[in-house]
Design a protein around this motif. Structure first.
Motif: not given
Length: 51
Positions: A9-13, A15-19, A27-33, A37-39
């Motif tokens: 689930l976190l890996i899918l999130l 991929i979905g957060a990639f800007p 937004w930069g890379y803040a959401p995917s970053g 980190l959580i992954v």
């Protein structure tokens, strides 16, 4: 079992957060970053056998 589902689930999130969309480029890379980190933390916990 729960750790594997959570990891997928976190890996899918991640991929979905990639800007990739024009409105999210600022937004930069803040959401995917953050999700990355959580992954990483989850993978470390899985390897150590804590989850």
């Amino acid at each position: 079992m729960l750790g594997t589902i959570l990891l997928i689930l976190l890996i899918l999130l991640l991929i979905g957060a990639f800007p990739a969309w024009p409105y999210s480029r600022s937004w930069g890379y803040a959401p995917s970053g953050t999700l990355g980190l959580i992954v990483v933390i989850l993978v470390v916990l899985l390897v150590m056998g804590q989850i």
